[in-house]
Design a protein around this motif. Structure first.
Motif, PDB file in Angstrom:
ATOM      1  N   VAL A 160      65.816  31.607   1.736  1.00  0.00           N
ATOM      2  CA  VAL A 160      65.780  31.678   3.241  1.00  0.00           C
ATOM      3  C   VAL A 160      64.573  32.151   3.847  1.00  0.00           C
ATOM      4  O   VAL A 160      63.677  31.707   4.760  1.00  0.00           O
ATOM      5  CB  VAL A 160      66.594  31.294   4.128  1.00  0.00           C
ATOM      6  N   LEU A 161      64.808  34.212   3.875  1.00  0.00           N
ATOM      7  CA  LEU A 161      64.245  34.926   4.617  1.00  0.00           C
ATOM      8  C   LEU A 161      62.356  34.008   4.184  1.00  0.00           C
ATOM      9  O   LEU A 161      61.657  34.564   5.154  1.00  0.00           O
ATOM     10  CB  LEU A 161      64.013  35.798   4.224  1.00  0.00           C
ATOM     11  N   SER A 162      62.018  34.080   3.234  1.00  0.00           N
ATOM     12  CA  SER A 162      60.131  34.101   2.765  1.00  0.00           C
ATOM     13  C   SER A 162      59.637  32.363   3.010  1.00  0.00           C
ATOM     14  O   SER A 162      59.167  32.528   3.550  1.00  0.00           O
ATOM     15  CB  SER A 162      60.565  34.792   1.391  1.00  0.00           C
ATOM     16  N   GLU A 163      60.501  31.684   3.823  1.00  0.00           N
ATOM     17  CA  GLU A 163      60.068  30.504   3.853  1.00  0.00           C
ATOM     18  C   GLU A 163      60.260  30.959   5.667  1.00  0.00           C
ATOM     19  O   GLU A 163      59.526  29.931   5.850  1.00  0.00           O
ATOM     20  CB  GLU A 163      61.291  29.848   3.222  1.00  0.00           C
ATOM     21  N   GLY A 164      60.613  31.538   5.757  1.00  0.00           N
ATOM     22  CA  GLY A 164      60.661  31.841   7.733  1.00  0.00           C
ATOM     23  C   GLY A 164      59.934  32.252   7.811  1.00  0.00           C
ATOM     24  O   GLY A 164      59.293  33.316   9.329  1.00  0.00           O
ATOM     25  N   HIS A 165      59.217  33.426   6.808  1.00  0.00           N
ATOM     26  CA  HIS A 165      58.073  34.338   7.059  1.00  0.00           C
ATOM     27  C   HIS A 165      58.720  35.906   6.701  1.00  0.00           C
ATOM     28  O   HIS A 165      57.566  37.161   7.815  1.00  0.00           O
ATOM     29  CB  HIS A 165      56.778  34.044   7.579  1.00  0.00           C
ATOM     30  N   GLU A 166      59.635  36.088   7.147  1.00  0.00           N
ATOM     31  CA  GLU A 166      59.940  37.223   7.016  1.00  0.00           C
ATOM     32  C   GLU A 166      60.329  38.083   5.889  1.00  0.00           C
ATOM     33  O   GLU A 166      61.401  38.066   5.224  1.00  0.00           O
ATOM     34  CB  GLU A 166      61.741  36.501   7.483  1.00  0.00           C
ATOM     35  N   TYR A 167      59.154  38.308   5.298  1.00  0.00           N
ATOM     36  CA  TYR A 167      58.947  38.987   4.363  1.00  0.00           C
ATOM     37  C   TYR A 167      59.582  40.325   3.503  1.00  0.00           C
ATOM     38  O   TYR A 167      60.808  40.557   2.968  1.00  0.00           O
ATOM     39  CB  TYR A 167      57.880  39.312   3.648  1.00  0.00           C
ATOM     40  N   VAL A 168      59.562  41.279   4.754  1.00  0.00           N
ATOM     41  CA  VAL A 168      60.022  42.285   4.126  1.00  0.00           C
ATOM     42  C   VAL A 168      61.395  42.670   4.057  1.00  0.00           C
ATOM     43  O   VAL A 168      62.175  43.245   4.122  1.00  0.00           O
ATOM     44  CB  VAL A 168      59.868  42.859   5.536  1.00  0.00           C
ATOM     45  N   GLU A 169      61.811  41.604   5.440  1.00  0.00           N
ATOM     46  CA  GLU A 169      63.530  41.421   5.088  1.00  0.00           C
ATOM     47  C   GLU A 169      64.371  40.873   3.645  1.00  0.00           C
ATOM     48  O   GLU A 169      64.851  41.440   3.576  1.00  0.00           O
ATOM     49  CB  GLU A 169      64.399  40.394   6.222  1.00  0.00           C
ATOM     50  N   ALA A 170      63.664  40.016   3.692  1.00  0.00           N
ATOM     51  CA  ALA A 170      63.427  39.255   1.800  1.00  0.00           C
ATOM     52  C   ALA A 170      63.414  39.978   0.593  1.00  0.00           C
ATOM     53  O   ALA A 170      63.817  40.432  -0.336  1.00  0.00           O
ATOM     54  CB  ALA A 170      62.755  38.197   1.643  1.00  0.00           C
ATOM     55  N   THR A 171      62.063  41.139   0.993  1.00  0.00           N
ATOM     56  CA  THR A 171      62.284  42.178  -0.103  1.00  0.00           C
ATOM     57  C   THR A 171      63.094  43.040  -0.097  1.00  0.00           C
ATOM     58  O   THR A 171      63.704  43.376  -1.285  1.00  0.00           O
ATOM     59  CB  THR A 171      60.619  42.933   0.011  1.00  0.00           C
ATOM     60  N   ARG A 172      63.796  43.615   1.358  1.00  0.00           N
ATOM     61  CA  ARG A 172      65.196  44.124   1.314  1.00  0.00           C
ATOM     62  C   ARG A 172      66.125  43.469   0.563  1.00  0.00           C
ATOM     63  O   ARG A 172      67.311  44.914   0.122  1.00  0.00           O
ATOM     64  CB  ARG A 172      66.126  44.483   2.211  1.00  0.00           C
ATOM     65  N   VAL A 173      66.428  42.326   1.127  1.00  0.00           N
ATOM     66  CA  VAL A 173      67.429  41.702   0.445  1.00  0.00           C
ATOM     67  C   VAL A 173      67.408  41.343  -1.224  1.00  0.00           C
ATOM     68  O   VAL A 173      68.610  42.174  -1.606  1.00  0.00           O
ATOM     69  CB  VAL A 173      67.795  40.170   0.526  1.00  0.00           C
ATOM     70  N   LEU A 174      66.146  41.187  -1.754  1.00  0.00           N
ATOM     71  CA  LEU A 174      66.001  40.773  -3.225  1.00  0.00           C
ATOM     72  C   LEU A 174      66.302  42.684  -3.515  1.00  0.00           C
ATOM     73  O   LEU A 174      66.648  42.796  -5.439  1.00  0.00           O
ATOM     74  CB  LEU A 174      64.734  40.850  -3.627  1.00  0.00           C
ATOM     75  N   ALA A 175      65.788  43.873  -3.028  1.00  0.00           N
ATOM     76  CA  ALA A 175      66.657  44.119  -3.943  1.00  0.00           C
ATOM     77  C   ALA A 175      67.693  44.961  -3.979  1.00  0.00           C
ATOM     78  O   ALA A 175      68.220  45.623  -4.575  1.00  0.00           O
ATOM     79  CB  ALA A 175      65.180  45.981  -2.787  1.00  0.00           C
ATOM     80  N   ASN A 176      68.318  44.873  -2.853  1.00  0.00           N
ATOM     81  CA  ASN A 176      69.992  44.931  -3.448  1.00  0.00           C
ATOM     82  C   ASN A 176      70.546  43.140  -4.153  1.00  0.00           C
ATOM     83  O   ASN A 176      71.477  44.299  -5.116  1.00  0.00           O
ATOM     84  CB  ASN A 176      70.772  43.859  -1.905  1.00  0.00           C
ATOM     85  N   ALA A 177      69.938  42.236  -4.407  1.00  0.00           N
ATOM     86  CA  ALA A 177      70.449  41.708  -5.654  1.00  0.00           C
ATOM     87  C   ALA A 177      70.109  42.636  -6.929  1.00  0.00           C
ATOM     88  O   ALA A 177      70.754  42.150  -8.446  1.00  0.00           O
ATOM     89  CB  ALA A 177      69.244  40.560  -5.695  1.00  0.00           C
ATOM     90  N   LEU A 203      63.441  38.226 -11.404  1.00  0.00           N
ATOM     91  CA  LEU A 203      63.782  38.999 -10.420  1.00  0.00           C
ATOM     92  C   LEU A 203      62.555  40.240  -9.538  1.00  0.00           C
ATOM     93  O   LEU A 203      61.595  40.074  -8.465  1.00  0.00           O
ATOM     94  CB  LEU A 203      64.739  39.998 -10.352  1.00  0.00           C
ATOM     95  N   HIS A 204      62.020  41.220 -10.578  1.00  0.00           N
ATOM     96  CA  HIS A 204      60.935  42.005 -10.363  1.00  0.00           C
ATOM     97  C   HIS A 204      59.558  40.621  -9.780  1.00  0.00           C
ATOM     98  O   HIS A 204      58.798  41.233  -9.090  1.00  0.00           O
ATOM     99  CB  HIS A 204      60.690  42.938 -11.331  1.00  0.00           C
ATOM    100  N   GLU A 205      59.417  40.717 -10.747  1.00  0.00           N
ATOM    101  CA  GLU A 205      58.188  38.770 -10.105  1.00  0.00           C
ATOM    102  C   GLU A 205      58.704  37.950  -9.061  1.00  0.00           C
ATOM    103  O   GLU A 205      57.351  37.849  -8.000  1.00  0.00           O
ATOM    104  CB  GLU A 205      57.602  37.745 -11.096  1.00  0.00           C
ATOM    105  N   ALA A 206      59.680  37.862  -9.012  1.00  0.00           N
ATOM    106  CA  ALA A 206      59.817  37.440  -7.144  1.00  0.00           C
ATOM    107  C   ALA A 206      59.752  38.282  -6.378  1.00  0.00           C
ATOM    108  O   ALA A 206      58.827  37.704  -5.429  1.00  0.00           O
ATOM    109  CB  ALA A 206      61.058  36.896  -7.229  1.00  0.00           C
ATOM    110  N   ALA A 207      59.527  39.941  -6.838  1.00  0.00           N
ATOM    111  CA  ALA A 207      60.148  40.150  -5.310  1.00  0.00           C
ATOM    112  C   ALA A 207      58.307  40.282  -5.407  1.00  0.00           C
ATOM    113  O   ALA A 207      57.805  40.768  -4.177  1.00  0.00           O
ATOM    114  CB  ALA A 207      60.581  41.640  -5.733  1.00  0.00           C
ATOM    115  N   ALA A 208      57.978  40.588  -6.057  1.00  0.00           N
ATOM    116  CA  ALA A 208      56.600  40.574  -5.717  1.00  0.00           C
ATOM    117  C   ALA A 208      55.540  39.782  -5.434  1.00  0.00           C
ATOM    118  O   ALA A 208      54.747  39.772  -4.553  1.00  0.00           O
ATOM    119  CB  ALA A 208      55.586  41.200  -7.223  1.00  0.00           C
ATOM    120  N   SER A 209      56.287  38.574  -5.747  1.00  0.00           N
ATOM    121  CA  SER A 209      55.903  37.488  -4.895  1.00  0.00           C
ATOM    122  C   SER A 209      56.146  37.494  -3.894  1.00  0.00           C
ATOM    123  O   SER A 209      55.023  37.189  -2.539  1.00  0.00           O
ATOM    124  CB  SER A 209      55.982  36.161  -5.688  1.00  0.00           C
TER     125      SER A 209
END
Length: 254
Positions: A160-177, A203-209
């Motif tokens: 959801v965050l990445s679709e809203g272009h909130e990439y920094v927060e999305a990356t942080r959330v994936l680190a929690n995952a 997950l690593h590839e998704a975070a890089a994307s």
């Protein structure tokens, strides 16, 4: 001297010798042999009593260890119940069904642990230890399963965050995952390492994307969700098998 007389003489000599030995043994018995025998008997009896005490102490220690293990499993499931309650309050309907399934398994396993703890003293040590180890494995597997579901929630949130272009927060959330995957890996047996490894790579590839703002970000995240659901389904089936439940073929994964 005839042969007959020789035999009679030898027999008489043998009788005298036997009588002499008997007298000597009797004298030994009267002079101290009886005390030696009694002392030896007392030492044997003391050794047996010592072995019995050590065996009793070992059994008591083992029983205490089993009681402690059952208490730890029960506490683990109590905390897991609270985690599930919190998670169910904030996820969408699709994930809630998976969490409710996990919650039902937690409750069922908690009852099984309580029953096993009550009946452990009526079982042999070997049987009680085997039962406790099996129940502990199941409780740890449930912890791992819930960690995976929590990671799944994080991935959906990142989507959801990445679709809203909130990439920094999305990356942080994936680190929690990723941290939750660490928890799952620690709880699950080594049999699941290949599936966890594939999930971690996805997950690593998704975070890089996400970090690259790539156009395939959604597909990468969907792949993580698919792999997570696959492993969760495997764990659900394993719990069914361990609990002795028969599941109809083709049961849909939630």
């Amino acid at each position: 001297m005839t042969l007959d007389r020789t035999q009679r003489f030898a027999g008489a000599a043998l009788a005298v010798s036997a009588f002499s030995i008997a007298l000597a043994l009797f004298a030994y018995w009267r002079s101290g042999g009886k005390q030696d025998a009694e002392r030896t008997h007392a030492e044997i009896r003391a050794d047996i009593d010592s072995l019995r005490e050590k065996q009793t102490e070992l059994v008591q220690r083992t029983r205490a260890s089993l009681d402690s293990a059952y208490a730890a499993s029960h506490d683990r499931l109590t905390r897991l119940r609270e985690t599930l309650r919190i998670e169910k309050d904030r996820v969408e309907a699709g994930m809630r069904a998976q969490l409710e399934r996990a919650d039902a398994d937690v409750n069922r396993l908690a009852s099984a642990i309580e029953t096993a703890a009550r009946t452990a003293r009526d079982s042999t040590i070997a049987a009680a230890e085997q039962t406790e180890k099996a129940l502990t494995r199941r409780s740890r597997a449930l912890e791992g399963r819930v960690a995976l579901l929590r990671a799944k929630y994080k991935v959906r949130r990142a989507q959801v965050l990445s679709e809203g272009h909130e990439y920094v927060e999305a990356t942080r959330v994936l680190a929690n995952a990723a941290d939750l995957l660490d928890v799952a890996e620690e709880r699950l047996t080594r049999d699941h390492d290949p599936a966890l490894g594939a999930l971690r790579l996805a997950l690593h590839e998704a975070a890089a994307s996400v970090q690259a703002h790539a156009i395939d970000t959604r597909d990468r995240l969907e792949e993580v969700l698919r792999k997570t659901d696959g492993l969760v389904k495997t764990l659900e089936d394993e719990e069914d098998s361990a609990a002795g439940r028969v599941v109809a073929p083709g049961r849909p994964s939630t």
